[in-house]
Design a protein around this motif. Structure first.
Motif, PDB file in Angstrom:
ATOM      1  N   GLY A  39      -3.927   4.080  -0.625  1.00 43.81           N
ATOM      2  CA  GLY A  39      -3.354   2.660  -0.222  1.00 43.81           C
ATOM      3  C   GLY A  39      -3.652   1.373  -1.009  1.00 43.81           C
ATOM      4  O   GLY A  39      -3.473   0.389  -0.873  1.00 43.81           O
ATOM      5  N   LYS A  40      -4.795   1.958  -2.317  1.00 41.16           N
ATOM      6  CA  LYS A  40      -4.960   0.952  -3.165  1.00 41.16           C
ATOM      7  C   LYS A  40      -4.053   0.946  -4.447  1.00 41.16           C
ATOM      8  O   LYS A  40      -4.365   2.248  -4.933  1.00 41.16           O
ATOM      9  CB  LYS A  40      -6.503   1.086  -3.444  1.00 41.16           C
ATOM     10  CG  LYS A  40      -7.370   0.588  -2.178  1.00 41.16           C
ATOM     11  CD  LYS A  40      -8.830   0.557  -2.508  1.00 41.16           C
ATOM     12  CE  LYS A  40      -9.789   0.363  -1.559  1.00 41.16           C
ATOM     13  NZ  LYS A  40      -9.886   2.029  -0.778  1.00 41.16           N
ATOM     14  N   ARG A  41      -3.983   0.037  -5.251  1.00 44.82           N
ATOM     15  CA  ARG A  41      -3.188   0.125  -6.544  1.00 44.82           C
ATOM     16  C   ARG A  41      -4.034   0.681  -7.691  1.00 44.82           C
ATOM     17  O   ARG A  41      -5.124   0.187  -7.506  1.00 44.82           O
ATOM     18  CB  ARG A  41      -2.511  -1.233  -6.805  1.00 44.82           C
ATOM     19  CG  ARG A  41      -1.471  -1.701  -5.746  1.00 44.82           C
ATOM     20  CD  ARG A  41      -0.047  -1.843  -6.478  1.00 44.82           C
ATOM     21  NE  ARG A  41       0.830  -1.554  -5.382  1.00 44.82           N
ATOM     22  CZ  ARG A  41       1.827  -2.619  -4.941  1.00 44.82           C
ATOM     23  NH1 ARG A  41       1.741  -3.868  -5.299  1.00 44.82           N
ATOM     24  NH2 ARG A  41       2.635  -2.311  -3.953  1.00 44.82           N
ATOM     25  N   VAL A  42      -3.495   1.338  -8.392  1.00 41.24           N
ATOM     26  CA  VAL A  42      -4.311   1.996  -9.714  1.00 41.24           C
ATOM     27  C   VAL A  42      -4.488   0.832 -10.427  1.00 41.24           C
ATOM     28  O   VAL A  42      -3.758  -0.132 -10.674  1.00 41.24           O
ATOM     29  CB  VAL A  42      -3.819   3.146 -10.123  1.00 41.24           C
ATOM     30  CG1 VAL A  42      -3.518   4.419  -9.367  1.00 41.24           C
ATOM     31  CG2 VAL A  42      -2.428   2.769 -11.131  1.00 41.24           C
ATOM     32  N   GLY A  43      -5.668   0.603 -11.164  1.00 41.11           N
ATOM     33  CA  GLY A  43      -5.795  -0.506 -11.856  1.00 41.11           C
ATOM     34  C   GLY A  43      -7.006  -1.120 -11.309  1.00 41.11           C
ATOM     35  O   GLY A  43      -7.381  -2.197 -11.709  1.00 41.11           O
TER      36      GLY A  43
END
Ligand SMILES: *Cc1c(COP(=O)(O)O)cnc(C)c1O
Length: 451
Positions: free
Chosen positions: A210-214
Motif C-alpha cells: 500500500g506504500k509507493r516505491v521510492g
C-alpha cells in the motif's frame, strides 16, 4: 479444430473473460490453426497502431507551459518547487528534489549518503546500466547479487551473502516497474546498518504493501526520460523523508550553495563540494501536465498486464513475471516473461521474437549481461580506484568470476522477453491478440524452426 476452440474458450472463460468469446469466433485469422505470419500467414495485428509514447494529452496545460516560456524564467524557480511538492505528495514522502535525469538522481543520492571510494554497494545484475554507472561515478564498487528467475528482481538471500565489511548500501531496483521484496531488504539493511537507495526509475506509482516505491528505503530515485511511464524528455527526482540528507542533496545539485539558495544568488558562498544538475521550469511545467494522466495510465497497465499474464500463463513454455504477495500495484514499465525453448519444441528465443514481431507484436530479448563488460575494467584502471581498493579487488577477470550471476545469465541469454509499457495502454482485445499470436507460434513452432 473445434477442440482447440473449445479448449481456448474454456480457458478464457475460467478466467472470467467472457469478452474472449466474441473474437475467437468473429476474427477467424486469430485461430491457432492458421499459419504464422513469419511463414506466410496473415499477421494477427497487421493493421495495428500501438499507442504512441510519450503522448501529449493535456491541451488544457499548454497555457501554463506558454506562460513559463513567455516569462523568461527558465532556470529552476517556483514551477520546479511546485512540481517537487506534487511528486513528494504523489510518492508519499516529505521531500523531493528534481535533477537533470535519473542517473544523476542516483549519483547525487549516493554522494550525499557519503558513499564513495573504498565502499561496496550491492546491486542487481538485471538492471539498466545507469544503476551501475552511478555507483562507479562515486568511486564505489558495485557488487552484484543475483536475481530470482521468476520475479526478475534482486534475491534478498543473495544480497545477504554479498555483505562484507566494506558494504555501505543496497540498491534494490524495481525493474520493469515490479516492486522488490522490500520487507526482506529492509530487514537485512537494518541488521547490517546499510543505506537502502531504491532505484524506482522504472516504477512510478508502483506500490508495496500500500506504500509507493521510492518511499520505502532511505531514499528513492526516479527518471522522467522519454521512455519512462512519467515522461518529460529528460529529468529525474530523489524522494526521501530525511531532511538533513535532502538539504545536502539540494546544496550538492546547486554548486554547494546553502539549501534553499535561489538560483542566481551566489553571495552566501558555497558550503559543500557540489555540482550543477538542476531541473528547469519548462521541464517542471511538462511534468505537472503529465501528472494528470500517470495514475489512470498506471491502472490501465495493471489491468491489461493482469489479463495478459493470465491468458499467456496457459501456454506451455511461457512464464510471466511473478509479483510478491505484498505488491498492491506494479508500474509495468515493461511486461517481462520467460520463454522456454524446450517447451516450444526447441524453437530459439530469437526465432520466437522474430515470429511475434512478424505478427505485428513488437517484443525484444531485453537486457544483455553487464557484470562482465569492459566499462568495469576502465573504472578499475582509474587512479582513485587503485588508491582505494586492494589489487585483488581490481582484477577484472577475478571480478567477473566473483560477480557471476547464473539466473541473470539465463534471463539475459536465454529466457527473457519484453513487451513495452505503451502496449499495455492498448485495449483488452489487444491483449487477447497478443495471447493468440503466442499460441499460434507455439502451435507452429516446428514449421517456424524449419524456415
Ligand atoms: C532509466 C533508468 C535509469 C536512469 O535514468 P535516466 O533518466 O535515463 O538517466 C536508472 N535506472 C533504471 C533502472 C532506469 O531504467
Amino acid at each position: 479444430m473445434w477442440h482447440t476452440r473449445r479448449k481456448f474458450i474454456k480457458e478464457t472463460a475460467l478466467l472470467g473473460t467472457g469478452a474472449a468469446l466474441s473474437w475467437s469466433f468473429s476474427i477467424p485469422q486469430l485461430s491457432t490453426w492458421n499459419k504464422p505470419a513469419l511463414i506466410g500467414g496473415t499477421p494477427i495485428m497487421a493493421d495495428k497502431k500501438w499507442p504512441e509514447w510519450p503522448r501529449w494529452v493535456a491541451p488544457a496545460e499548454e497555457q501554463k507551459i506558454l506562460q513559463v516560456l513567455r516569462s523568461g524564467i527558465w532556470s529552476r524557480a517556483d514551477v520546479t518547487s511546485q512540481f517537487e511538492s506534487r511528486w513528494a505528495e504523489t510518492i508519499g514522502t516529505k521531500r523531493c528534489l528534481t535533477v537533470v535525469n535519473g542517473t544523476n538522481a542516483l549519483i547525487t543520492a549516493l554522494a550525499n549518503f557519503g558513499i564513495g571510494e573504498g565502499d561496496e554497494v550491492i546491486v542487481p545484475p538485471y538492471t539498466f546500466i545507469a544503476t551501475i554507472m552511478a555507483v562507479l561515478a562515486n568511486g564505489a564498487m558495485p557488487v552484484f547479487a543475483d536475481v530470482e528467475l521468476d520475479t526478475f528482481l534482486i534475491d534478498p538471500l543473495r544480497v545477504k551473502e554479498k555483505i562484507t565489511a566494506r558494504t555501505k548500501a543496497i540498491i534494490p531496483v524495481h525493474i520493469a516497474g515490479l516492486p522488490v521484496d522490500m520487507d526482506r531488504i529492509m530487514t537485512i539493511a537494518r541488521e547490517h546498518q546499510l543505506i537502502v537507495l531504491e532505484d524506482a526509475c522504472q516504477a512510478h506509482l508502483a506500490e508495496y504493501d500500500g506504500k509507493r516505491v521510492g518511499s520505502l528505503g532511505d531514499a528513492g530515485c526516479f527518471s522522467f526520460q522519454n521512455s519512462k511511464n512519467m515522461a518529460i524528455g529528460e529529468g529525474g527526482a530523489i524522494t526521501t523523508n530525511n531532511d538533513a540528507f535532502m538539504d545536502k542533496c539540494f546544496s550538492y545539485h546547486n554548486l554547494g550553495l546553502p539549501y534553499g539558495s535561489a538560483v542566481g544568488t551566489v553571495a552566501s558562498g558555497s558550503i559543500i563540494l557540489g555540482t550543477k544538475v538542476r531541473f528547469t521550469e519548462y521541464q517542471a511545467a511538462i511534468g505537472l501536465a503529465m501528472l494528470n494522466t500517470v495514475d489512470v495510465e498506471t491502472t490501465r497497465r495493471n489491468e491489461n498486464a493482469a489479463y495478459l499474464s493470465a491468458l499467456i500463463a496457459e501456454i506451455p513454455g511461457i512464464y510471466p513475471y511473478r509479483l510478491y504477495d505484498k505488491v498492491t500495484r506494479a508500474a509495468f514499465h515493461l511486461f517481462p516473461f520467460r520463454f522456454m525453448e524446450a517447451e516450444f519444441g526447441g524453437l530459439s528465443r530469437e526465432l520466437f521474437l522474430k515470429a511475434l514481431n512478424a505478427e505485428g507484436i513488437p517484443c525484444s530479448s531485453g537486457y544483455a549481461t553487464l557484470t562482465d563488460k569492459l566499462y568495469l575494467k576502465d573504472a578499475f584502471a582509474e587512479r582513485r580506484f587503485k588508491q582505494a581498493y586492494p589489487k585483488e579487488m581490481l582484477d577484472f577477470d577475478d571480478f567477473v568470476l566473483r560477480n557471476k550471476c547464473a539466473n541473470n545469465e539465463r534471463l539475459c541469454n536465454e529466457q527473457a522477453v519484453w513487451f513495452t509499457q505503451n502496449m499495455l495502454l492498448g485495449t483488452k482485445e489487444d491483449m487477447e491478440r497478443i495471447a493468440a499470436a503466442i499460441k499460434r507460434v507455439h502451435a507452429h513452432a516446428d514449421a517456424i524452426k524449419k524456415t
